[in-house]
Write a protein that holds these residues in place. Structure first.
Motif, PDB file in Angstrom:
ATOM      1  N   ARG A  64       0.822  -1.209   0.000  1.00 26.90           N
ATOM      2  CA  ARG A  64       0.000   0.000   0.000  1.00 26.90           C
ATOM      3  C   ARG A  64       0.857   1.260   0.000  1.00 26.90           C
ATOM      4  N   GLY A  65       1.953   1.225   0.731  1.00 30.19           N
ATOM      5  CA  GLY A  65       2.876   2.361   0.710  1.00 30.19           C
ATOM      6  C   GLY A  65       3.472   2.579  -0.670  1.00 30.19           C
ATOM      7  N   ALA A  66       3.812   1.480  -1.364  1.00 24.89           N
ATOM      8  CA  ALA A  66       4.364   1.594  -2.712  1.00 24.89           C
ATOM      9  C   ALA A  66       3.349   2.199  -3.668  1.00 24.89           C
ATOM     10  N   ARG A  67       2.080   1.744  -3.564  1.00 25.86           N
ATOM     11  CA  ARG A  67       1.049   2.288  -4.465  1.00 25.86           C
ATOM     12  C   ARG A  67       0.784   3.762  -4.167  1.00 25.86           C
ATOM     13  N   THR A  68       0.752   4.119  -2.898  1.00 24.25           N
ATOM     14  CA  THR A  68       0.531   5.515  -2.535  1.00 24.25           C
ATOM     15  C   THR A  68       1.645   6.404  -3.064  1.00 24.25           C
ATOM     16  N   THR A  69       2.880   5.952  -2.953  1.00 21.56           N
ATOM     17  CA  THR A  69       4.018   6.719  -3.464  1.00 21.56           C
ATOM     18  C   THR A  69       3.934   6.893  -4.970  1.00 21.56           C
TER      19      THR A  69
END
Length: 231
Positions: A64-69
């Motif tokens: 989720r952090g990767a997608r948000t970034t």
């Protein structure tokens, strides 16, 4: 009856063993069918390979952090593109499309010179079919980039009047001259007005196409007789 008798003759341990083996085989078959139905395990979602196909609910915290970034970076690129597009559009409007742009002022001034009978007589000769051309301060005559080198300056005085000054060169088959443009726009006005528009050709008297101070000269001249001011 015979089969029941045979089964009853088997020891209890043999019957339990067969039941356990059957259960194990059934569980293994069920697991295999479930694994084949669900397909191969998916790859971990990263900033580089995220396509948005994996639902948000199935992502780990790291994914989720990767997608948000990634989405934040994409949003920043879109905003930067909009800002740059707006800047280019503003420059085009101010320099080309606006009625008060440098290009518009140049086009109007050159059209006045090109169609004025006095200017035609001096530069190209009326009736000779000669064309009048224009070019900028640092451009070469007959250059298709002439309009990119128009010398101009804009400034606002102490009372809020904006002054635009410009000069460019014109020439025909007979002579070459310089066009001087001075336009003003008061604080309460929406468009520029000519303060003066003149053509200077060496060896000839200045040709005034516009002169906002002409009335001052006429007033001074009307107040003199034999070179002496009487009123």
């Amino acid at each position: 009856m015979q089969s029941l008798r045979v089964l009853s003759r088997l020891p209890a341990s043999r019957i339990g063993l067969r039941s356990t083996q059957a259960y194990t085989q059934l569980r293994t078959a069920t697991s295999s069918s479930t694994s084949s139905a669900s397909g191969p395990a998916r790859k971990s979602v990263t900033i580089a390979n995220d396509t948005g196909r994996v639902p948000w609910s199935e992502l780990s915290w790291k994914e989720r952090g990767a997608r948000t970034t990634q989405q934040s970076a994409n949003f920043a690129v879109v905003i930067l593109g909009l800002v740059m597009t707006g800047g280019v559009a503003t420059v085009l409007w101010l320099e080309v499309f606006s009625s008060d742009s440098k290009t518009a002022v140049y086009n109007r001034a050159f059209e006045r010179v090109r169609t004025d009978p006095k200017c035609i007589d001096i530069l190209a000769g009326r009736g000779k079919g000669g064309e009048i051309e224009a070019w900028g301060e640092n451009a070469v005559r007959n250059s298709r980039f002439a309009r990119d080198h128009i010398s101009s300056k804009s400034e606002t005085d102490g009372i809020g009047t904006t002054h635009m000054r410009m000069h460019f060169h014109v020439g025909g088959s007979l002579a070459v001259g310089t066009v001087n443009v001075h336009m003003t726009k008061r604080r309460d006005e929406s468009d520029f007005k000519y303060h003066h528009l003149a053509l200077d050709v060496p060896g000839h008297e200045r040709i005034w196409l516009e002169n906002a101070e002409a009335w001052k000269l006429d007033k001074r001249a009307s107040g003199k007789m034999f070179g002496v001011r009487w009123w």
